[in-house]
Design an enzyme around this catalytic site. Structure first.
Site, PDB file in Angstrom:
ATOM      1  N   LYS A 153       0.750  -0.886  -0.150  1.00  0.00           N
ATOM      2  CA  LYS A 153       0.091  -0.010   0.006  1.00  0.00           C
ATOM      3  C   LYS A 153       0.915   1.378  -0.098  1.00  0.00           C
ATOM      4  O   LYS A 153       0.890   2.226  -0.877  1.00  0.00           O
ATOM      5  CB  LYS A 153      -1.088  -0.104   1.127  1.00  0.00           C
ATOM      6  CG  LYS A 153      -1.782  -1.325   1.637  1.00  0.00           C
ATOM      7  CD  LYS A 153      -2.711  -1.063   2.517  1.00  0.00           C
ATOM      8  CE  LYS A 153      -4.044  -2.683   2.229  1.00  0.00           C
ATOM      9  NZ  LYS A 153      -4.339  -2.956   3.182  1.00  0.00           N
TER      10      LYS A 153
ATOM     11  N   GLN B 175      -4.017  -1.562  10.154  1.00  0.00           N
ATOM     12  CA  GLN B 175      -4.506  -3.228   9.281  1.00  0.00           C
ATOM     13  C   GLN B 175      -4.534  -4.055  10.371  1.00  0.00           C
ATOM     14  O   GLN B 175      -3.496  -4.691  11.253  1.00  0.00           O
ATOM     15  CB  GLN B 175      -2.726  -3.119   8.861  1.00  0.00           C
ATOM     16  CG  GLN B 175      -2.328  -4.745   8.020  1.00  0.00           C
ATOM     17  CD  GLN B 175      -3.396  -4.879   6.917  1.00  0.00           C
ATOM     18  OE1 GLN B 175      -2.896  -3.766   6.325  1.00  0.00           O
ATOM     19  NE2 GLN B 175      -3.482  -5.831   6.640  1.00  0.00           N
TER      20      GLN B 175
ATOM     21  N   ASP C 296     -10.630   2.363   4.264  1.00  0.00           N
ATOM     22  CA  ASP C 296     -11.099   1.325   3.555  1.00  0.00           C
ATOM     23  C   ASP C 296     -12.075   1.174   4.289  1.00  0.00           C
ATOM     24  O   ASP C 296     -12.878   0.204   4.032  1.00  0.00           O
ATOM     25  CB  ASP C 296     -11.026   0.278   5.758  1.00  0.00           C
ATOM     26  CG  ASP C 296      -9.254  -0.045   5.335  1.00  0.00           C
ATOM     27  OD1 ASP C 296      -8.986  -0.503   3.722  1.00  0.00           O
ATOM     28  OD2 ASP C 296      -8.750  -0.196   6.292  1.00  0.00           O
TER      29      ASP C 296
END
Length: 293
Positions: A52, A96, A119
């Site tokens: 990412k 994460q 997200d």
């Protein structure tokens, strides 16, 4: 049979974003900035986060990687999220997962402000998505939509079977594909562990989206001729022939299913790359909305 190559589709999206970011720089406007938090040293999480960050740099987007040992307390992590929420230079925040057992993923999700939740996991964003209000769509379902759009896959009037009802993939993509819009108007069946005669249900599908987390779960006898198959699964399977000792396999028995398909996404190289592209899209959107607002 044609491959739904995430590399090709995501490259097109990234090139478009790169040009838009260059235009912002030329106009002396703020460049989008993503903050990623990584707790512990899980190898898969390391790979995902590093990818990412790398993709951000490739398109000229700013990124900050915040690392913590797995011993960090829940309170310390929540305090860091509060700090990033207040930082006007940060447009998007992701933490994460998985997180260590002593840290509540629910508390972490709720702590990120909806307008920075790139997200798309915050209940406000999920609720807005369900109501068809402006929102950040979860990155994987969004990535699937972007893949369908890039390859011109028709969804209107099609029978779609989604295997797996998770709140991050299966449930949202089932809602999105039933929408009255260009990448919707499908008749969607959401299948799960209690679905009776799943192979028979799948054989009625024009499009199958497999997101169940079981390697090679979808077999050739479950797929009709010329179906479109999108494989969301990323499963680590032991493989002595690999240097790492494992191979990545999808939820679809690719070798035997592919010959029956009109289109199929590979693993790796498919939906995973689109998920990252969708995350970049969401981060750009978060920065642009803030500037416009």
């Amino acid at each position: 049979m044609k491959l739904l190559e995430g590399k090709v589709a995501s490259a097109a999206i990234k090139e478009n974003l790169k040009n838009k970011i260059a235009a912002l720089q030329s106009a002396n406007k703020k460049v989008p900035h993503l903050a990623a938090i990584l707790v512990g040293n899980d190898p898969a999480s390391e790979t995902y986060v590093n990818s990412k960050v790398k993709n951000c740099h490739e398109i000229g987007m700013l990124s900050t990687l915040v690392r913590y040992e797995s011993t960090i307390t829940e309170a310390e992590l929540l305090n860091k999220i509060d700090e990033l929420n207040e930082d006007e230079n940060i447009d998007g925040i992701l933490v994460q997962v998985p997180l260590p057992p002593h840290i509540s993923e629910k508390k972490v999700t709720l702590r990120i402000r909806p307008e920075k939740d790139v997200d798309g996991f915050h209940p406000v964003n999920v609720g807005n998505m369900v109501l068809d209000y402006p929102s950040f769509i979860s990155a994987t379902p969004y990535g699937i939509l972007l893949m369908l759009q890039h390859y011109g896959i028709e969804t209107s009037g099609k029978n779609v079977v989604v295997i797996g009802r998770s709140h991050t993939v299966g449930t949202p993509i089932s809602i999105l594909l039933s929408r009255n819009n260009a990448t919707g108007n499908a008749t969607v069946t959401l299948c799960h562990s209690r679905t009776k005669d799943l192979p028979s249900v799948c054989r009625q599908a024009d499009i199958i989206i497999a997101a169940i987390g079981k390697p090679k779960f979808v077999t050739a006898d479950m797929v009709k001729e010329n179906a479109v198959v999108i494989d969301v699964g990323i499963n680590r399977v032991k493989d002595a022939s690999k240097k790492s000792g494992f191979a990545l396999k999808g939820d679809v028995d690719f070798e035997n299913v592919a010959p029956k398909c009109s289109y199929i996404s590979p693993v790796p190289g498919g939906v995973g790359l689109m998920t990252i592209a969708a995350l970049l899209m969401n981060t750009f959107k978060a920065a642009t909305l803030k500037v416009e607002g």
